[in-house]
Write a protein that holds these residues in place. Structure first.
Motif, short mmCIF file in Angstrom:
data_model
loop_
_atom_site.label_atom_id
_atom_site.label_comp_id
_atom_site.label_asym_id
_atom_site.label_seq_id
_atom_site.Cartn_x
_atom_site.Cartn_y
_atom_site.Cartn_z
N CYS A 17 -15.33 20.44 38.39
CA CYS A 17 -14.25 21.54 38.56
C CYS A 17 -14.64 22.59 37.76
N LEU A 18 -15.22 23.68 38.48
CA LEU A 18 -15.72 24.70 37.93
C LEU A 18 -14.41 25.63 37.14
N CYS A 19 -13.30 25.85 37.60
CA CYS A 19 -12.44 26.66 37.04
C CYS A 19 -11.97 26.17 35.59
N LYS A 20 -11.83 24.87 35.41
CA LYS A 20 -11.52 24.26 34.09
C LYS A 20 -12.71 23.52 33.39
N ALA A 21 -13.98 23.75 34.06
CA ALA A 21 -15.30 23.29 33.47
C ALA A 21 -15.16 21.66 33.08
N ILE A 22 -14.85 20.87 34.05
CA ILE A 22 -14.60 19.64 33.63
C ILE A 22 -15.82 18.84 34.29
N LYS A 43 -4.87 14.17 37.88
CA LYS A 43 -3.93 14.20 36.89
C LYS A 43 -4.55 13.73 35.56
N ALA A 44 -5.44 12.61 35.71
CA ALA A 44 -6.24 12.24 34.68
C ALA A 44 -7.06 12.99 33.91
N THR A 45 -7.46 14.23 34.63
CA THR A 45 -8.67 15.19 34.13
C THR A 45 -8.02 16.49 33.87
N GLY A 46 -7.08 16.75 34.56
CA GLY A 46 -6.65 18.27 34.52
C GLY A 46 -7.46 19.12 35.56
N ALA A 47 -8.36 18.50 36.25
CA ALA A 47 -9.03 19.08 37.62
C ALA A 47 -7.98 19.44 38.47
N GLY A 48 -8.63 20.49 39.12
CA GLY A 48 -7.54 21.02 40.44
C GLY A 48 -6.46 22.03 39.80
N SER A 49 -6.08 22.34 38.78
CA SER A 49 -5.09 23.23 38.37
C SER A 49 -5.70 24.75 37.84
N GLY A 50 -6.83 25.01 38.31
CA GLY A 50 -7.52 26.24 38.08
C GLY A 50 -7.22 27.20 39.03
N PRO A 51 -7.65 28.46 39.06
CA PRO A 51 -7.29 29.72 39.87
C PRO A 51 -7.48 29.17 41.38
N CYS A 52 -8.41 28.26 41.68
CA CYS A 52 -8.73 27.95 43.02
C CYS A 52 -7.91 26.97 43.49
N CYS A 53 -7.32 26.55 42.87
CA CYS A 53 -6.22 25.37 43.41
C CYS A 53 -6.78 24.35 43.92
N GLY A 54 -7.73 23.98 43.52
CA GLY A 54 -8.75 22.68 43.63
C GLY A 54 -9.50 22.73 44.91
N ARG A 55 -9.35 23.93 45.58
CA ARG A 55 -10.49 23.96 46.71
C ARG A 55 -11.76 23.96 46.50
N ARG A 56 -12.45 24.25 45.31
CA ARG A 56 -13.75 23.66 45.14
C ARG A 56 -14.32 22.39 44.80
N CYS A 57 -13.23 21.79 43.86
CA CYS A 57 -13.52 20.61 43.30
C CYS A 57 -12.91 19.45 44.09
#
Ligand code: FES
Length: 71
Positions: A17-22, A43-57
């Protein structure tokens, strides 16, 4: 789950997840702890909540689930 030292290092360095650097290591940890869906991993990692809304990750998380879940 096969895991050599190089792979462990790459898992820490590779951001899924590039937005959140996970890193991939966190995603695998979530899967090892029982995450079965993209939502579980997010949910477990916080991925998907960045500016791209999970589109990239999201596709990358799905790939990791295909590879490592249900082992
Ligand atoms: S890359 Fe994960 S939310 Fe953007």
């Amino acid at each position: 789950m096969e895991n050599n030292v190089n792979e462990q290092i790459m898992d820490k360095l590779t951001k899924v997840c590039l937005c959140k650097a996970i890193p991939r290591s966190k995603m695998k940890e979530a899967i090892a702890n029982g995450a079965k869906t993209v939502e579980d991993v997010q949910k477990a990692t916080g991925a998907g909540s960045g500016p791209c809304c999970g589109r990239r990750c999201t596709p990358k998380i799905q790939e990791l689930l295909d590879k490592y879940a249900n082992q």
